[in-house]
Design an enzyme around this catalytic site. Structure first.
Site, PDB file in Angstrom:
ATOM      1  N   THR A  23       0.571  -1.413   0.079  1.00  0.00           N
ATOM      2  CA  THR A  23       0.295  -0.010  -0.067  1.00  0.00           C
ATOM      3  C   THR A  23       0.926   0.693   0.236  1.00  0.00           C
ATOM      4  O   THR A  23       2.022   1.568   0.282  1.00  0.00           O
ATOM      5  CB  THR A  23      -0.773  -0.340   1.314  1.00  0.00           C
ATOM      6  OG1 THR A  23      -1.707   1.123   0.488  1.00  0.00           O
ATOM      7  CG2 THR A  23      -0.142   0.678   2.324  1.00  0.00           C
ATOM      8  N   CYS A  29      -2.589   7.674   7.592  1.00  0.00           N
ATOM      9  CA  CYS A  29      -3.614   6.266   7.636  1.00  0.00           C
ATOM     10  C   CYS A  29      -2.482   4.896   8.774  1.00  0.00           C
ATOM     11  O   CYS A  29      -1.479   4.548   8.887  1.00  0.00           O
ATOM     12  CB  CYS A  29      -3.985   6.027   6.886  1.00  0.00           C
ATOM     13  SG  CYS A  29      -4.946   6.793   6.466  1.00  0.00           S
ATOM     14  N   HIS A  46      -5.282  -1.089   5.279  1.00  0.00           N
ATOM     15  CA  HIS A  46      -5.408   0.327   4.640  1.00  0.00           C
ATOM     16  C   HIS A  46      -6.433   0.543   5.901  1.00  0.00           C
ATOM     17  O   HIS A  46      -7.239   1.724   5.115  1.00  0.00           O
ATOM     18  CB  HIS A  46      -4.640   0.569   3.490  1.00  0.00           C
ATOM     19  CG  HIS A  46      -4.590   2.092   3.636  1.00  0.00           C
ATOM     20  ND1 HIS A  46      -3.259   2.425   2.899  1.00  0.00           N
ATOM     21  CD2 HIS A  46      -4.379   3.541   4.243  1.00  0.00           C
ATOM     22  CE1 HIS A  46      -2.634   3.540   2.514  1.00  0.00           C
ATOM     23  NE2 HIS A  46      -3.994   4.361   3.897  1.00  0.00           N
TER      24      HIS A  46
END
Length: 163
Positions: A23, A29, A46
């Site tokens: 990711t 995040c 994620h």
């Protein structure tokens, strides 16, 4: 030949060896890499926000939140043969990407809250965190290889690390 499976923002994916998952752009995040240490089933979530209960219509995207995203990733891994008591975790992200002048408002510290919520949910599920690269003020891109458990972390201006 192995494949690297892309995980978008507010998304999650599982994989089997020799494949990996990646990711991009983990700022506030958090990337949660889970692995069954015996059969090597793995996955990556994620997550964007800590708590689904604070948002209406949160069930439309389970992967968006730490509480529901981790549970869904575990569920999908179990469907591939993982056993919950063998799952271990590595986490990255949760940065403070923006400083707000004169504000110490914890609601603005989304990265810290995401890391805290991730640790809380993993604790509730009795999934140990083997390693983490969280906090600070820079974004990260990660690649996770469930076969080996290697979690590669890249950040602009920093050497790549493996946890």
């Amino acid at each position: 030949m192995s494949e690297i499976i892309k995980v978008g923002m507010a998304d999650l994916k599982t994989c089997l060896p020799p494949n990996g998952v990646t990711t991009l752009g983990l700022g506030s995040c958090v990337g949660i890499a889970l692995r069954d240490s015996v059969n090597k089933v793995g996955g990556l979530a994620h997550i964007m926000l800590p708590d689904s209960t604070a948002i209406s219509n949160s069930q439309q995207n389970l992967a968006k939140f730490a509480d529901t995203g981790i549970e869904e990733l575990v569920r999908q891994m179990e469907a591939l043969g993982a056993k919950r008591n063998r799952i271990v975790a590595k986490i990255a992200g949760g940065a403070t990407m923006f400083q707000f002048q004169g504000r110490a408002n914890s609601a603005m510290q989304v990265g810290d809250r995401n890391v805290e919520a991730t640790k809380k949910k993993l604790g509730e599920l009795k999934i140990p965190i083997l390693a983490e690269d969280t906090g600070a003020n820079y974004g990260r891109t990660v690649v996770f290889y469930p076969e080996t458990g290697d979690f590669h972390i890249k950040a602009v201006g920093k050497p790549e690390s493996v946890i």
